[in-house]
Design a protein around this motif. Sequence first.
Motif, mmCIF file in Angstrom:
data_model
loop_
_atom_site.group_PDB
_atom_site.id
_atom_site.type_symbol
_atom_site.label_atom_id
_atom_site.label_comp_id
_atom_site.label_asym_id
_atom_site.label_seq_id
_atom_site.Cartn_x
_atom_site.Cartn_y
_atom_site.Cartn_z
ATOM 1 N N GLU A 1 -15.377 -24.907 13.272
ATOM 2 C CA GLU A 1 -15.026 -26.005 14.185
ATOM 3 C C GLU A 1 -15.513 -25.699 15.603
ATOM 4 N N HIS B 1 -19.232 -26.072 15.872
ATOM 5 C CA HIS B 1 -19.599 -27.492 15.905
ATOM 6 C C HIS B 1 -19.378 -28.083 17.284
ATOM 7 N N GLY B 2 -18.229 -27.716 17.862
ATOM 8 C CA GLY B 2 -17.938 -28.199 19.221
ATOM 9 C C GLY B 2 -19.013 -27.735 20.192
ATOM 10 N N LEU C 1 -22.032 -26.848 19.465
ATOM 11 C CA LEU C 1 -23.301 -27.478 19.125
ATOM 12 C C LEU C 1 -23.428 -28.828 19.810
ATOM 13 N N GLU C 2 -22.360 -29.611 19.760
ATOM 14 C CA GLU C 2 -22.415 -30.926 20.394
ATOM 15 C C GLU C 2 -22.631 -30.798 21.899
ATOM 16 N N GLN D 1 -26.194 -29.778 22.539
ATOM 17 C CA GLN D 1 -27.153 -30.874 22.358
ATOM 18 C C GLN D 1 -27.164 -31.791 23.573
ATOM 19 N N ALA E 1 -29.118 -29.972 26.248
ATOM 20 C CA ALA E 1 -30.568 -30.008 26.016
ATOM 21 C C ALA E 1 -31.118 -31.375 26.400
ATOM 22 N N GLN E 2 -30.388 -32.423 26.003
ATOM 23 C CA GLN E 2 -30.806 -33.781 26.335
ATOM 24 C C GLN E 2 -30.851 -33.972 27.846
ATOM 25 N N VAL F 1 -31.216 -31.668 30.185
ATOM 26 C CA VAL F 1 -32.342 -30.929 30.784
ATOM 27 C C VAL F 1 -33.648 -31.680 30.564
ATOM 28 N N HIS G 1 -18.856 -45.309 22.859
ATOM 29 C CA HIS G 1 -19.157 -43.878 22.883
ATOM 30 C C HIS G 1 -19.846 -43.489 24.177
#
Lengths: 226, 450
Positions: free
Chosen positions: B266, B269-270, B272-273, B276, B279-280, B282, B408
């Motif tokens: 868990e 995963h947290g 990772l989000e 991401q 990264a977006q 940057v 979202h």
Amino acid sequence: MKLLLVEDQAKTGHYLRQGLSEAGYAVDWADHGLNGQHLALAGDYALVILDVMLPGRDGWQILQALRSAGHDTPVLFLTARDSVADRVHGLELGADDYLVKPFAFAELLARVRTLLRRSASPSLATTLELAGLRLDMLRRRAEREGQRIDLTAREFALLELLLRRQGEVLPKSLIASQVWDMNFDSDTNVIEVAIRRLRAKVDDPHPAKLIHTVRGMGYVLEARPV
Amino acid sequence: MNISLSGRIGLLFAACTAVVSLLAGVLFNRASEAHFLELDQQLLGSRLQALRTVLGGVNDRASLAAHLPALQSELAHESDLGLRILGPDGQLWFDDRPTLLGSPAPPGLTRLQGISGDFRVLRTPLAGGQGPQLELLLDITHHQHFLQRMQRLIWLTVGLSALATALLGAWAARRALAPLRRMGEVAASVSATSLTTRLPDHALPAELAEVAHTFNAMLGRLDDAFQRLTAFSADIAHELRTPLTNLLTHTQVTLARPRPLEDYREALHGNLEELQRLAQLVNDMLLLAKAEHGLLMPGHEALDLAQEVDALLEYYRLLADESGITLAQHGHANVYADRGMLRRALSNVLENALRFTPAGGQVTVNLQQTAEEVRAEVHNTGPGIAPARLARLFDRFYREAPARPDEHGAQHAGLGLAITRSIVRAHGGGIHAESGQGWVRLVIRLPAHS
């Protein structure tokens, strides 16, 4: 299948090797340009993953050496530099793909698989099948357990992509690019909605689910033991 | 040549004064000369009258001898006057001052240069006709001296007045240009930390007030750009710090004590989000930085804009359907643009429109083509945006509250419209937002030709 990874950053190299190995590939890792070039020319690799900035020999030079020695091994570039000139330079030298850091591993894996599939003979199958799910490419028909599924053109394309690459985790960006031709990072949940709708038609009426979400990575179509 | 402004003005003044005073001097000189000539003429006229009386009846050399004593006494009290008498054949009968002139003068009033000075000469027949000729010689040396002195004086005046006006002019110019120097000083004192300095333009002469105004406007723009840059850096720091802190905290807390396997998964995963998103972020900021430095070089291919919009609407229809939002498109247009960039620009606008459209609303894309430009308007129903906030829509990291709470997009970075603006500008176009009661419209204008 054997892959060569030339990457001088120890951590990056280590993680990539681990990830690719766990995805089922045998990976040789060189952390120096000269060593990398030697391996690329001597070994029989299905794919070479090259960093651009390397000690000894940079990625461009290794690619040039490889191509002038007559190897047409697919080459995927990894780089932190993202300029159009670099990209054009790489593709001119004969690179097959180009991935800019930071990238997601799922994205790299998907591209690696695309390149490996491209070098293999293309599938000419007119029907795609998995666990009772059948896609008739000629008649544009989909059915599961003999029951016809009504799909829109895009849903059909999405299901076709999932079926053709069954067992592979497909990142959302790859799906957007392949099915809708949207080649940019879109932060909406369009793909989530599309997958949800496809699931409603493909999976919901059946106890065995085929479309799975891999959290934070993407989607995969595969038959899992219930 | 690089002469200072006050130097130039001084020289110009000097030249003007010199020309004016020279002109005045020359005129005065001419007038004096004419005046002297008139005086001489009168004098010679009256003398001639007297001499004619004395020499009355003389018509040959012998008769002249008889008149000679009277003539001598007459000439005795005319010290500046000389006389020559010539026979009808040009032979010299009498010469008062033989050393002065050799040759006979032409008839009428002339000026001759003698050995000891200048003379005004009047040659006229004694009694008219072919009789003996009189030559009256008037010494005008002192006149000439006077005129020469005058000329020297004129040159001196010209020189001195030119020098004086040059100095005065330069001084006056320096004084008049003092505000300009002050402007220079202010400009020199401007640095990144003092961009708020402004020139006081109310106390300046009209010519400089405009310059000062322009200068202040430039400082204003610089200040604005600098503020934006500072704000951007601060925003970057903030936008990166928050997720980095989350990652650090989350990872450390997870590792602080042994946990069930599921908890680790868990946590990853947290992370990772979060990663991401980073990264977006940057990648988006790199794109904006590239655009800022003019490195965003779009390709130019002929595109059917209606087709592109159609493809995008098909893509976003999935999302729109979820919220019961209707998508529509009208009009046609052709542009030369970079397909990938254009799609990205339009997709950001569409995402934005969808985010601010309440459930059941409508998003419409209108395309218009004129000879010069192509307009793509993305109109959505929903709460209007106040004018002050409209322009800020395109600022980096600016976020409006979305229209639907389940949206979202609350977690989006607020770079979408900034990227769109950069792309549109890289294509030589522009974008602006309009809003009214219950609607918002974003207008993209692109040049119709490449």
